[in-house]
Scaffold this motif. Structure first.
Motif, PDB file in Angstrom:
ATOM      1  N   SER A 224       0.395  -6.553  -3.135  1.00  0.00           N
ATOM      2  CA  SER A 224      -0.078  -6.249  -2.147  1.00  0.00           C
ATOM      3  C   SER A 224      -1.100  -4.956  -2.355  1.00  0.00           C
ATOM      4  CB  SER A 224       0.838  -5.639  -1.165  1.00  0.00           C
ATOM      5  OG  SER A 224       0.341  -5.177  -0.011  1.00  0.00           O
ATOM      6  N   PRO A 225      -2.552  -4.895  -1.814  1.00  0.00           N
ATOM      7  CA  PRO A 225      -3.091  -3.913  -1.923  1.00  0.00           C
ATOM      8  C   PRO A 225      -2.585  -2.569  -0.985  1.00  0.00           C
ATOM      9  CG  PRO A 225      -4.480  -5.819  -1.215  1.00  0.00           C
ATOM     10  CD  PRO A 225      -3.049  -6.018  -1.352  1.00  0.00           C
ATOM     11  N   ILE A 226      -1.688  -2.919   0.044  1.00  0.00           N
ATOM     12  CA  ILE A 226      -1.003  -1.994   0.596  1.00  0.00           C
ATOM     13  C   ILE A 226       0.004  -1.293  -0.202  1.00  0.00           C
ATOM     14  CG2 ILE A 226       0.224  -1.099   2.964  1.00  0.00           C
ATOM     15  CD1 ILE A 226      -0.780  -3.583   4.385  1.00  0.00           C
ATOM     16  N   GLY A 227       0.530  -2.202  -0.950  1.00  0.00           N
ATOM     17  CA  GLY A 227       1.456  -1.551  -2.023  1.00  0.00           C
ATOM     18  C   GLY A 227       0.836  -0.589  -3.010  1.00  0.00           C
ATOM     19  N   TRP A 228      -0.264  -0.875  -3.365  1.00  0.00           N
ATOM     20  CA  TRP A 228      -1.159  -0.066  -4.189  1.00  0.00           C
ATOM     21  C   TRP A 228      -1.027   1.416  -3.592  1.00  0.00           C
ATOM     22  CZ3 TRP A 228      -5.991  -3.126  -5.940  1.00  0.00           C
ATOM     23  CH2 TRP A 228      -5.374  -4.640  -6.482  1.00  0.00           C
ATOM     24  N   ALA A 229      -1.759   1.389  -2.336  1.00  0.00           N
ATOM     25  CA  ALA A 229      -1.663   2.673  -1.894  1.00  0.00           C
ATOM     26  C   ALA A 229      -0.563   3.357  -1.727  1.00  0.00           C
ATOM     27  CB  ALA A 229      -2.385   2.582  -0.382  1.00  0.00           C
ATOM     28  N   GLU A 230       0.445   2.856  -1.487  1.00  0.00           N
ATOM     29  CA  GLU A 230       1.931   3.306  -1.424  1.00  0.00           C
ATOM     30  C   GLU A 230       2.233   4.078  -2.710  1.00  0.00           C
ATOM     31  OE1 GLU A 230       5.055   0.920   0.144  1.00  0.00           O
ATOM     32  OE2 GLU A 230       5.754   0.894  -2.123  1.00  0.00           O
ATOM     33  N   ASN A 231       1.784   3.349  -3.979  1.00  0.00           N
ATOM     34  CA  ASN A 231       2.223   3.618  -5.069  1.00  0.00           C
ATOM     35  C   ASN A 231       1.329   4.681  -5.719  1.00  0.00           C
ATOM     36  OD1 ASN A 231       4.429   2.368  -6.557  1.00  0.00           O
ATOM     37  ND2 ASN A 231       3.553   0.498  -5.796  1.00  0.00           N
ATOM     38  N   VAL A 232       0.301   5.283  -4.978  1.00  0.00           N
ATOM     39  CA  VAL A 232      -0.365   6.635  -5.234  1.00  0.00           C
ATOM     40  C   VAL A 232       0.459   7.633  -5.188  1.00  0.00           C
ATOM     41  CG1 VAL A 232      -2.226   7.836  -4.605  1.00  0.00           C
ATOM     42  CG2 VAL A 232      -2.664   5.542  -4.609  1.00  0.00           C
ATOM     43  N   ARG A 233       1.678   7.508  -4.475  1.00  0.00           N
ATOM     44  CA  ARG A 233       2.512   8.705  -4.429  1.00  0.00           C
ATOM     45  C   ARG A 233       2.279   9.895  -3.755  1.00  0.00           C
ATOM     46  NH1 ARG A 233       7.267   6.812  -8.833  1.00  0.00           N
ATOM     47  NH2 ARG A 233       7.349   4.658  -8.302  1.00  0.00           N
ATOM     48  N   PRO A 234       1.515  10.164  -2.753  1.00  0.00           N
ATOM     49  CA  PRO A 234       1.303  11.316  -2.284  1.00  0.00           C
ATOM     50  C   PRO A 234       2.366  12.454  -2.296  1.00  0.00           C
ATOM     51  CG  PRO A 234      -0.131   9.961  -1.241  1.00  0.00           C
ATOM     52  CD  PRO A 234       1.026   9.054  -1.984  1.00  0.00           C
ATOM     53  N   TYR A 235       2.390  13.561  -2.647  1.00  0.00           N
ATOM     54  CA  TYR A 235       3.545  14.532  -2.640  1.00  0.00           C
ATOM     55  C   TYR A 235       4.629  13.971  -3.363  1.00  0.00           C
ATOM     56  CZ  TYR A 235       0.789  16.843   0.759  1.00  0.00           C
ATOM     57  OH  TYR A 235      -0.327  17.353   1.485  1.00  0.00           O
ATOM     58  N   GLY A 236       4.283  12.979  -4.274  1.00  0.00           N
ATOM     59  CA  GLY A 236       5.607  12.392  -5.067  1.00  0.00           C
ATOM     60  C   GLY A 236       5.433  12.487  -6.464  1.00  0.00           C
ATOM     61  N   GLY A 237       4.524  13.168  -7.060  1.00  0.00           N
ATOM     62  CA  GLY A 237       3.995  13.192  -8.404  1.00  0.00           C
ATOM     63  C   GLY A 237       2.909  12.018  -8.517  1.00  0.00           C
ATOM     64  N   GLU A 238       1.796  12.575  -7.922  1.00  0.00           N
ATOM     65  CA  GLU A 238       0.572  11.671  -7.745  1.00  0.00           C
ATOM     66  C   GLU A 238       0.106  10.813  -8.981  1.00  0.00           C
ATOM     67  OE1 GLU A 238       0.549  14.883  -7.160  1.00  0.00           O
ATOM     68  OE2 GLU A 238       0.701  14.791  -4.748  1.00  0.00           O
TER      69      GLU A 238
END
Length: 527
Positions: A224-238
């Motif tokens: 999922s492309p939305i899953g890609w955005a989630e896996n950028v992991r802002p504030y969680g070890g980018e």
């Protein structure tokens, strides 16, 4: 002029024209999407004001598969991390919706209405319209990313930039996807429907993947492309390299869209619409309205049923979600009334369903505006079909469709909550007077003030923002009462009060009547 620049001749003028046409819509979208994330800082700080409280809630949320399916996994327990968890998936989804609307509006819709043919008769290169549409989408997503980054900068510039780029990149990914679909299909309605279907599938894939694994590593999430955005992991070890993946996908899709546009004529498509039957089967204006709107109603119905099932499963665990946090409990009480926590949670979710149902009703009403400005209404009204009769077909679907989707949300809630179908169904139906009131506002603007018809969307959007973040920001009751939903009883849990229900129903009837009177008296809009 070189052979490379000739296909792009006129891009600047077309881009300025697109930005001028969207000068109202674009800022509203950017402020709603970006501002929603930026406003989350204050609400998270108010709810969880200590590191220990944030760590506790992050652990609880990460361990709940239903919440992971809805919001995604928690990658960090800082304020920025919780904001990214709470709003990241939804802001990326909204940015995708904004982008597909922009691109289809300035490509396929321009060709469908004939405006593109008129522009192409001047000095306009073959690739200029598509480039102008994509540049407009770039501008809108850059504005969203800038608002998010600026709003979260105080929580850490790196995480803020990562979240802003992830949301804006997801928007551009769906913008280029819409550019491809616009080359394949012959109608703007079908292009929007197909792209929205892809977006819905992407959301479901991410939800299914996240419900199974708490670290976003599921194969379904990565599909999922939305899953890609989630896996950028802002504030969680980018993970900055995920942004490169999104960028590469944007470039590949844009290149494919340009290759397709080079191989077709204006107005044509690779998937032409099938000719209809030799003898038409639609005998009435109402039948035509049903034919035009049945696909949208089916999609909304499925969405509300699935959402009801998801939220119903969370209701029995509402106490675990809130924990001992008194401020979180107070917010649920403001949204859902001062009753047992499960009832307050259900009332809050049903209120949210009502506000989203208003978006369906307003969109369905404004289909009248689209039919009128595209010129399709004119040949119908040239026959023995009155304007009120023509409008009534669409209005019945808008108002009765709202009833259907609210009933389905109640059925979904009851299925997984496991009890009390009657009270939950009644609570869902109590939302309808407010939904109808906002739909009535849209009818009024379309009928009496057609050039300001988009104000119907603005009214629904303002009520959604007030209902969504108003309780978390502790806005005064006078502000919450600006929304018709603020006057309804918080069911289940509170006692039923008929006065606001009857008053809003009467107001909705008056708004519809005033709109239809205006429609009968004015000239038709043809552009």
């Amino acid at each position: 002029m070189s052979t490379l620049t000739v296909p792009l001749t006129g891009t600047g003028s077309l881009t300025r024209l697109a930005l001028r046409r969207d000068r109202v819509m674009l800022p509203i979208w950017a402020v709603v999407v970006g501002g929603m994330v930026a406003s989350g800082v204050g609400s998270i700080q108010a709810l969880y004001d200590t590191p220990a409280a944030r760590a506790e809630v992050a652990g609880a949320m990460s361990g709940n598969s239903s919440l992971r399916a809805l919001y995604g996994p928690v990658f960090g327990d800082s304020v920025g991390g919780l904001v990214a968890w709470r709003f990241g998936v939804f802001s990326a989804t909204l940015a995708a919706v904004m982008s597909l609307i922009i691109v289809v509006r300035h490509t396929r819709e321009e060709e469908e209405t004939g405006r593109q043919e008129m522009l192409s008769a001047t000095v306009v290169g073959r690739r200029a319209p598509l480039t102008a549409a994509l540049l407009t989408a770039v501008f809108a997503n850059a504005l969203v990313a800038l608002i998010i980054t600026a709003g979260l900068a105080g929580q850490g510039a790196g995480g803020a930039l990562a979240l802003g780029l992830a949301v804006g990149g997801t928007g551009m990914l769906f913008a280029t996807m819409a550019a491809i679909v616009a080359q394949l299909t012959e109608s703007a309605r079908l292009a929007k429907g197909l792209t929205a279907g892809v977006l819905g599938t992407a959301f479901l894939l991410r939800a299914a993947g996240d419900s199974g694994k708490s670290d976003g590593s599921s194969v379904l999430t990565w599909l999922s492309p939305i899953g890609w955005a989630e896996n950028v992991r802002p504030y969680g070890g980018e993970r900055w390299w995920v942004l490169l993946l999104i960028g590469a996908a944007v470039l590949v899709q844009a290149g494919f869209a340009y290759a397709l546009t080079n191989r077709r004529d204006v107005g044509m498509s690779f998937l032409p619409t099938r000719p209809g039957p030799a003898v038409g089967r639609l005998a009435t204006a109402a039948a035509l309205a049903w034919r035009l709107q049945r696909g949208g109603l089916l999609g909304w119905s499925i969405g509300f049923l699935v959402a009801g099932i998801a939220f119903g499963g969370m209701a029995s665990g509402a106490a675990d979600i809130v924990g001992d946090n008194q401020q979180a409990r107070e917010i649920f009480e403001r949204m859902g009334g001062q009753s047992a926590l499960e009832s307050a949670f259900l009332a809050a979710m049903i209120g949210m369903f009502g506000m989203i149902a208003a978006l369906y009703a307003v969109g369905s009403v404004l289909r009248l505006h689209g039919e009128e400005t595209s010129g399709r209404a004119e040949p119908i009204l040239a026959n023995a079909v009155g304007r009120v009769r023509w409008a009534a077909g669409h209005l019945v679907i808008a108002f009765a469709g709202a009833v259907l989707i609210m009933v389905l949300s109640g059925v979904g809630l009851s299925l997984t909550y496991g009890k009390d179908l009657g009270p939950i169904l009644g609570a869902c139906l109590v939302q309808l007077p407010a939904v109808w009131t906002l739909a009535g506002v849209a009818v009024l603007f379309h009928g009496a003030f057609p050039k300001a018809a988009v104000a119907g969307w603005a009214a629904a959007g303002i009520c959604l923002v007030i209902g969504w973040i108003g309780p978390a920001l502790n806005l005064p009751q006078s502000v919450l009462n600006l929304s018709p939903f603020g006057h309804l009883p918080k069911l289940p849990g509170q006692e039923m009060t008929w006065t606001p229900v009857l008053a809003l129903t009467t107001l909705a009837v008056a708004l519809v009547a005033a709109g239809l009177v205006g429609l009968r008296r004015r000239d038709l809009m043809t552009s």
